[in-house]
Design a protein around this motif. Structure first.
Motif, PDB file in Angstrom:
ATOM      1  N   ALA A  53       0.831  -1.201   0.000  1.00  0.00           N
ATOM      2  CA  ALA A  53       0.000   0.000   0.000  1.00  0.00           C
ATOM      3  C   ALA A  53       0.872   1.260   0.000  1.00  0.00           C
ATOM      4  CB  ALA A  53      -0.923  -0.008   1.217  1.00  0.00           C
ATOM      5  N   MET A  54       1.965   1.221   0.763  1.00  0.00           N
ATOM      6  CA  MET A  54       2.896   2.359   0.797  1.00  0.00           C
ATOM      7  C   MET A  54       3.448   2.598  -0.609  1.00  0.00           C
ATOM      8  SD  MET A  54       6.454   2.569   0.582  1.00  0.00           S
ATOM      9  CE  MET A  54       6.973   0.927   1.087  1.00  0.00           C
ATOM     10  N   PHE A  55       3.825   1.513  -1.253  1.00  0.00           N
ATOM     11  CA  PHE A  55       4.425   1.612  -2.588  1.00  0.00           C
ATOM     12  C   PHE A  55       3.441   2.215  -3.592  1.00  0.00           C
ATOM     13  CE2 PHE A  55       6.577   0.105  -6.400  1.00  0.00           C
ATOM     14  CZ  PHE A  55       7.909   0.267  -6.036  1.00  0.00           C
ATOM     15  N   THR A  56       2.194   1.718  -3.563  1.00  0.00           N
ATOM     16  CA  THR A  56       1.210   2.232  -4.523  1.00  0.00           C
ATOM     17  C   THR A  56       0.806   3.661  -4.178  1.00  0.00           C
ATOM     18  OG1 THR A  56      -0.546   1.174  -3.245  1.00  0.00           O
ATOM     19  CG2 THR A  56       0.295  -0.032  -5.142  1.00  0.00           C
TER      20      THR A  56
ATOM     21  N   VAL B 259     -17.225   3.037   2.574  1.00  0.00           N
ATOM     22  CA  VAL B 259     -18.548   2.416   2.504  1.00  0.00           C
ATOM     23  C   VAL B 259     -18.818   1.918   1.079  1.00  0.00           C
ATOM     24  CG1 VAL B 259     -21.027   2.884   2.594  1.00  0.00           C
ATOM     25  CG2 VAL B 259     -19.546   3.693   4.427  1.00  0.00           C
ATOM     26  N   PHE B 260     -18.478   2.751   0.094  1.00  0.00           N
ATOM     27  CA  PHE B 260     -18.694   2.355  -1.293  1.00  0.00           C
ATOM     28  C   PHE B 260     -17.904   1.091  -1.637  1.00  0.00           C
ATOM     29  CE2 PHE B 260     -17.330   2.457  -5.750  1.00  0.00           C
ATOM     30  CZ  PHE B 260     -18.567   2.435  -6.378  1.00  0.00           C
ATOM     31  N   LEU B 261     -16.634   1.059  -1.246  1.00  0.00           N
ATOM     32  CA  LEU B 261     -15.782  -0.082  -1.582  1.00  0.00           C
ATOM     33  C   LEU B 261     -16.281  -1.360  -0.897  1.00  0.00           C
ATOM     34  CD1 LEU B 261     -13.288  -0.964  -3.121  1.00  0.00           C
ATOM     35  CD2 LEU B 261     -11.887  -0.315  -1.174  1.00  0.00           C
ATOM     36  N   VAL B 262     -16.668  -1.238   0.378  1.00  0.00           N
ATOM     37  CA  VAL B 262     -17.142  -2.417   1.109  1.00  0.00           C
ATOM     38  C   VAL B 262     -18.440  -2.943   0.482  1.00  0.00           C
ATOM     39  CG1 VAL B 262     -18.070  -3.214   3.310  1.00  0.00           C
ATOM     40  CG2 VAL B 262     -15.986  -1.845   3.272  1.00  0.00           C
ATOM     41  N   LEU B 263     -19.340  -2.008   0.116  1.00  0.00           N
ATOM     42  CA  LEU B 263     -20.590  -2.440  -0.524  1.00  0.00           C
ATOM     43  C   LEU B 263     -20.307  -3.100  -1.869  1.00  0.00           C
ATOM     44  CD1 LEU B 263     -23.127   0.453   0.215  1.00  0.00           C
ATOM     45  CD2 LEU B 263     -22.995  -1.821   1.255  1.00  0.00           C
ATOM     46  N   ALA B 264     -19.406  -2.496  -2.659  1.00  0.00           N
ATOM     47  CA  ALA B 264     -19.070  -3.070  -3.963  1.00  0.00           C
ATOM     48  C   ALA B 264     -18.505  -4.475  -3.797  1.00  0.00           C
ATOM     49  CB  ALA B 264     -18.062  -2.176  -4.684  1.00  0.00           C
TER      50      ALA B 264
ATOM     51  N   LEU C 284      -5.689  -4.151  -4.259  1.00  0.00           N
ATOM     52  CA  LEU C 284      -6.497  -2.979  -4.626  1.00  0.00           C
ATOM     53  C   LEU C 284      -7.067  -2.304  -3.381  1.00  0.00           C
ATOM     54  CD1 LEU C 284      -9.039  -2.657  -7.467  1.00  0.00           C
ATOM     55  CD2 LEU C 284      -9.829  -2.273  -5.158  1.00  0.00           C
ATOM     56  N   VAL C 285      -7.612  -3.096  -2.480  1.00  0.00           N
ATOM     57  CA  VAL C 285      -8.197  -2.537  -1.255  1.00  0.00           C
ATOM     58  C   VAL C 285      -7.123  -1.832  -0.435  1.00  0.00           C
ATOM     59  CG1 VAL C 285      -9.283  -3.154   0.937  1.00  0.00           C
ATOM     60  CG2 VAL C 285     -10.094  -4.192  -1.189  1.00  0.00           C
ATOM     61  N   GLY C 286      -5.950  -2.475  -0.325  1.00  0.00           N
ATOM     62  CA  GLY C 286      -4.839  -1.865   0.405  1.00  0.00           C
ATOM     63  C   GLY C 286      -4.415  -0.552  -0.232  1.00  0.00           C
ATOM     64  N   ALA C 287      -4.415  -0.511  -1.561  1.00  0.00           N
ATOM     65  CA  ALA C 287      -4.006   0.708  -2.265  1.00  0.00           C
ATOM     66  C   ALA C 287      -4.951   1.862  -1.938  1.00  0.00           C
ATOM     67  CB  ALA C 287      -3.967   0.447  -3.769  1.00  0.00           C
ATOM     68  N   VAL C 288      -6.250   1.577  -1.921  1.00  0.00           N
ATOM     69  CA  VAL C 288      -7.229   2.614  -1.561  1.00  0.00           C
ATOM     70  C   VAL C 288      -6.960   3.096  -0.137  1.00  0.00           C
ATOM     71  CG1 VAL C 288      -9.660   3.120  -1.176  1.00  0.00           C
ATOM     72  CG2 VAL C 288      -8.975   1.725  -3.135  1.00  0.00           C
TER      73      VAL C 288
ATOM     74  N   PHE D 121      -7.665  12.210  -8.010  1.00  0.00           N
ATOM     75  CA  PHE D 121      -8.499  11.083  -8.394  1.00  0.00           C
ATOM     76  C   PHE D 121      -7.750  10.142  -9.344  1.00  0.00           C
ATOM     77  CE2 PHE D 121     -11.967   9.071 -10.839  1.00  0.00           C
ATOM     78  CZ  PHE D 121     -12.619   8.463  -9.786  1.00  0.00           C
ATOM     79  N   LEU D 122      -7.053  10.730 -10.325  1.00  0.00           N
ATOM     80  CA  LEU D 122      -6.285   9.897 -11.254  1.00  0.00           C
ATOM     81  C   LEU D 122      -5.217   9.117 -10.479  1.00  0.00           C
ATOM     82  CD1 LEU D 122      -6.125   9.245 -14.264  1.00  0.00           C
ATOM     83  CD2 LEU D 122      -4.306  10.941 -14.457  1.00  0.00           C
ATOM     84  N   GLY D 123      -4.591   9.788  -9.501  1.00  0.00           N
ATOM     85  CA  GLY D 123      -3.607   9.115  -8.667  1.00  0.00           C
ATOM     86  C   GLY D 123      -4.212   7.912  -7.960  1.00  0.00           C
ATOM     87  N   LEU D 124      -5.432   8.098  -7.433  1.00  0.00           N
ATOM     88  CA  LEU D 124      -6.115   6.995  -6.738  1.00  0.00           C
ATOM     89  C   LEU D 124      -6.365   5.820  -7.684  1.00  0.00           C
ATOM     90  CD1 LEU D 124      -7.752   5.850  -4.272  1.00  0.00           C
ATOM     91  CD2 LEU D 124      -9.754   6.989  -5.249  1.00  0.00           C
ATOM     92  N   ILE D 125      -6.882   6.126  -8.884  1.00  0.00           N
ATOM     93  CA  ILE D 125      -7.203   5.072  -9.839  1.00  0.00           C
ATOM     94  C   ILE D 125      -5.950   4.299 -10.256  1.00  0.00           C
ATOM     95  CG2 ILE D 125      -8.139   4.596 -12.147  1.00  0.00           C
ATOM     96  CD1 ILE D 125     -10.241   5.440 -10.123  1.00  0.00           C
ATOM     97  N   ILE D 126      -4.863   5.042 -10.556  1.00  0.00           N
ATOM     98  CA  ILE D 126      -3.621   4.373 -10.962  1.00  0.00           C
ATOM     99  C   ILE D 126      -3.084   3.536  -9.796  1.00  0.00           C
ATOM    100  CG2 ILE D 126      -1.238   4.731 -11.762  1.00  0.00           C
ATOM    101  CD1 ILE D 126      -2.874   5.788 -13.906  1.00  0.00           C
ATOM    102  N   ALA D 127      -3.196   4.067  -8.569  1.00  0.00           N
ATOM    103  CA  ALA D 127      -2.729   3.315  -7.403  1.00  0.00           C
ATOM    104  C   ALA D 127      -3.527   2.025  -7.239  1.00  0.00           C
ATOM    105  CB  ALA D 127      -2.848   4.169  -6.142  1.00  0.00           C
ATOM    106  N   MET D 128      -4.849   2.083  -7.495  1.00  0.00           N
ATOM    107  CA  MET D 128      -5.673   0.873  -7.390  1.00  0.00           C
ATOM    108  C   MET D 128      -5.222  -0.169  -8.413  1.00  0.00           C
ATOM    109  SD  MET D 128      -9.365   2.740  -6.811  1.00  0.00           S
ATOM    110  CE  MET D 128     -10.427   1.310  -6.833  1.00  0.00           C
ATOM    111  N   ALA D 129      -4.994   0.295  -9.638  1.00  0.00           N
ATOM    112  CA  ALA D 129      -4.520  -0.628 -10.675  1.00  0.00           C
ATOM    113  C   ALA D 129      -3.172  -1.204 -10.287  1.00  0.00           C
ATOM    114  CB  ALA D 129      -4.432   0.094 -12.020  1.00  0.00           C
ATOM    115  N   ALA D 130      -2.282  -0.344  -9.783  1.00  0.00           N
ATOM    116  CA  ALA D 130      -0.964  -0.811  -9.351  1.00  0.00           C
ATOM    117  C   ALA D 130      -1.109  -1.808  -8.198  1.00  0.00           C
ATOM    118  CB  ALA D 130      -0.103   0.377  -8.930  1.00  0.00           C
ATOM    119  N   GLY D 131      -2.087  -1.561  -7.313  1.00  0.00           N
ATOM    120  CA  GLY D 131      -2.329  -2.469  -6.199  1.00  0.00           C
ATOM    121  C   GLY D 131      -2.679  -3.869  -6.677  1.00  0.00           C
ATOM    122  N   LEU D 132      -3.541  -3.937  -7.690  1.00  0.00           N
ATOM    123  CA  LEU D 132      -3.892  -5.224  -8.289  1.00  0.00           C
ATOM    124  C   LEU D 132      -2.636  -5.933  -8.798  1.00  0.00           C
ATOM    125  CD1 LEU D 132      -6.991  -4.415 -10.583  1.00  0.00           C
ATOM    126  CD2 LEU D 132      -6.984  -5.902  -8.600  1.00  0.00           C
TER     127      LEU D 132
END
Lengths: 292, 234
Positions: A43-46, A150-155, A199-203, A61-72
């Motif tokens: 998570a630190m790395f992403t 909340v959104f992520l947990v529901l998803a 992905l969850v860790g990255a968020v 927001f773009l940073g978050l999305i790229i970090a999520m992809a990197a997390g995967l």
């Protein structure tokens, strides 16, 4: 009394983030029966990747999305490069290997981004709301954190309970043999578990960074809290991870408020010991007993 | 349909199966009987791909499937109902069934599901309940239902009578026998409870310490007193 409410309010968003981190640990545990101590290193790395993207493009927001992809991607890489070869030998080896990954990721981050703490400012206002003639320790950013969690947990719960892949992943976690006999490619589900955990860790990383600073080791303390929350929740329960993640956040906020924040890890460990003494299988666990 | 050719399997350090050969033809039940430790479960687990044989081959529709992975074998059309609690109690009844045959088309799965609910009406009534709320007999029906959801040509039943009342066992096995006759399913049934197994089976095979002692029409084996005393214990 007003102090108590202030402390609790102040603990909500960090509790929500700890819940995400605990969720990531549980996702990996459920799929491979390994506690991934590298989870927050990943998570630190992403989060560093998010910071870089944000500096280049100006978009949080773009940073978050790229970090999520990197997390995967990082989750999958760690699974294939480290866990799969070691896991074949034995489980405790795999757990120690995750510590190796943590140290390697921290060293790598220090080489790429430097070891000094960097500011990761919140994307929106982080000063408390004003109401009834005073300022409350709950900011628009806290609201964003809470909404994201909340959104992520529901998803995730929709994916796990309403889709075929989710069913296959749950079945692979509960009983890999029956899953394989039903035609589920269990190994693929394990990889997906690591990927989603990444992905969850990255968020969690991107959300927590503005609450302090970002350095290669700045998330280490959260590993303690997330681990405690995940274990008390039962280690294989998604609901338990979320509930006790938030609970741990609130307890930490109270301890830090009434005494000193340096006491928080100690209190977390005391909670862990009490849990292992009186309810070693965890509160939400599906299994009767377990060896930690 | 399913042919086992000179199969030898080690289970740990034990020679669990020694040079076992047998045929499982379509449209009938073939029963393998023998005492505890005869190698019956090892045979089933090897056929399903859970254990790797030392020597010998498993042929399915003349194709060599020896050493294939369980998830591939079930996709070819061989479904194992393993011994004991082979349902997942944390999932609902419907989810347990849905788990079987996820790679199949939506229409194929819908047809299989209708058929399973017709065969085992209690599963339809309880489909939204957790599998842990079912009785032993209902769980066994669910386990068989899950296997049928994979659309098998060959069904392997490992000790379905374990822990069930005799009447329920007879009902389930008669249902399986009808199914084999009606739909051309090849059924391999492994049982410690020889009397019940031989009642529904066409062919009986007696296994002792990993070796086939004898095989023949089920009725003859059931009446052979010497065999009964020596290997079947009744």
């Amino acid at each position: 009394m007003i102090d108590f409410i202030d402390y609790l309010l102040g603990g909500i968003s960090s509790g929500a983030i700890i819940a995400l981190m605990a969720l990531a640990l549980v996702l990996v545990w459920r799929s491979t029966r390994v506690v991934n101590f590298a989870q927050l290193g990943q998570a630190m790395f992403t989060t560093y990747i998010a910071l870089t993207v944000r500096e280049l493009t100006g978009s949080w927001f773009l940073g978050l999305i790229i970090a999520m992809a990197a997390g995967l991607v990082v989750g999958v890489i760690v699974h294939f490069l480290v866990i799969r070869p070691v896991k074949r030998l034995d489980t405790s080896g795999a757990i120690i290997a995750t510590f190796g990954v943590l140290i390697a990721l921290e060293a790598l981050a220090a080489m790429v981004w430097g070891g000094d703490p960097e500011a990761f400012p919140p994307p929106i206002n982080n000063s408390g709301y004003e109401a009834f003639g005073r300022i409350w320790p709950f900011s628009p950013y806290d609201l964003l954190v809470l909404a994201s969690v909340v959104f992520l947990v529901l998803a995730l719960s929709v994916v796990f309970t309403r889709t075929n892949v989710g069913l296959a992943m749950r079945a692979s976690a509960f009983n890999p043999e029956v899953a394989r006999l039903s035609g589920v490619r269990v190994n693929r589900m394990l990889v997906r578990g690591w990927a989603i955990a990444g992905l969850v860790g990255a968020v969690a990383g991107v959300l927590v960074a503005p609450l302090s600073t970002l350095s290669p080791t700045s998330f280490d303390i959260f590993l303690v809290f997330a681990f405690v929350a995940a274990v008390i929740g039962g280690l294989d329960s998604l609901v338990g991870a979320v509930a006790f993640g938030i609970g741990t956040g609130l307890v930490i906020a109270l301890v830090s408020g009434y005494s000193d924040s340096s006491n928080a890890p100690l209190v977390a460990l005391v909670l862990l010991v009490l849990n292992l003494l009186f309810k070693p299988e965890g509160v939400f666990s599906h299994h009767k007993a377990r060896a930690v | 349909m399913l042919r086992i050719d000179a199969l030898s399997v080690n289970y740990g350090a034990v020679e669990a199966l020694k040079n076992v050969s047998l045929d499982v033809p379509p449209g009938r039940v073939t029963a393998v009987i023998g005492a505890n430790g005869a190698g019956k479960s090892t045979l089933m687990r090897t056929l399903a791909g859970l254990e790797k044989p030392l020597a010998g081959r498993v042929l399915f529709n003349d194709e060599d499937i020896t050493g294939s992975k369980p998830e591939d074998i079930v996709r070819m059309g061989i479904a194992l109902v393993p011994e004991g609690r082979s349902t997942i109690p944390d999932l609902t009844v419907a989810e347990n069934l849905k788990l079987g045959g996820m790679w199949r088309t939506h229409a194929q799965r819908a047809t299989s599901l209708t058929r399973v609910y017709a065969l085992f009406p209690v599963l339809g009534e309880r489909r939204h309940l957790g599998a842990d709320t079912l009785s032993g007999g209902e769980r066994q029906q669910l386990a068989i239902g899950r296997a049928l959801m994979t659309g098998p040509q060959a069904l392997l039943l490992d000790e379905p009578s374990l822990g069930l009342a005799p009447l329920i066992v007879t009902q389930i096995l008669e249902l399986v026998e009808h199914m084999a006759r009606d739909s051309g399913l090849a059924v391999l049934l492994v049982e410690q409870n020889a009397a019940t197994a031989l009642r529904v089976a066409k062919t009986g095979i007696v296994l002792n310490l990993g070796e086939i002692v004898t095989s023949g029409p089920a009725r003859e084996i059931a009446q052979d007193e010497e065999l009964r005393h020596a290997y079947l214990g009744y």
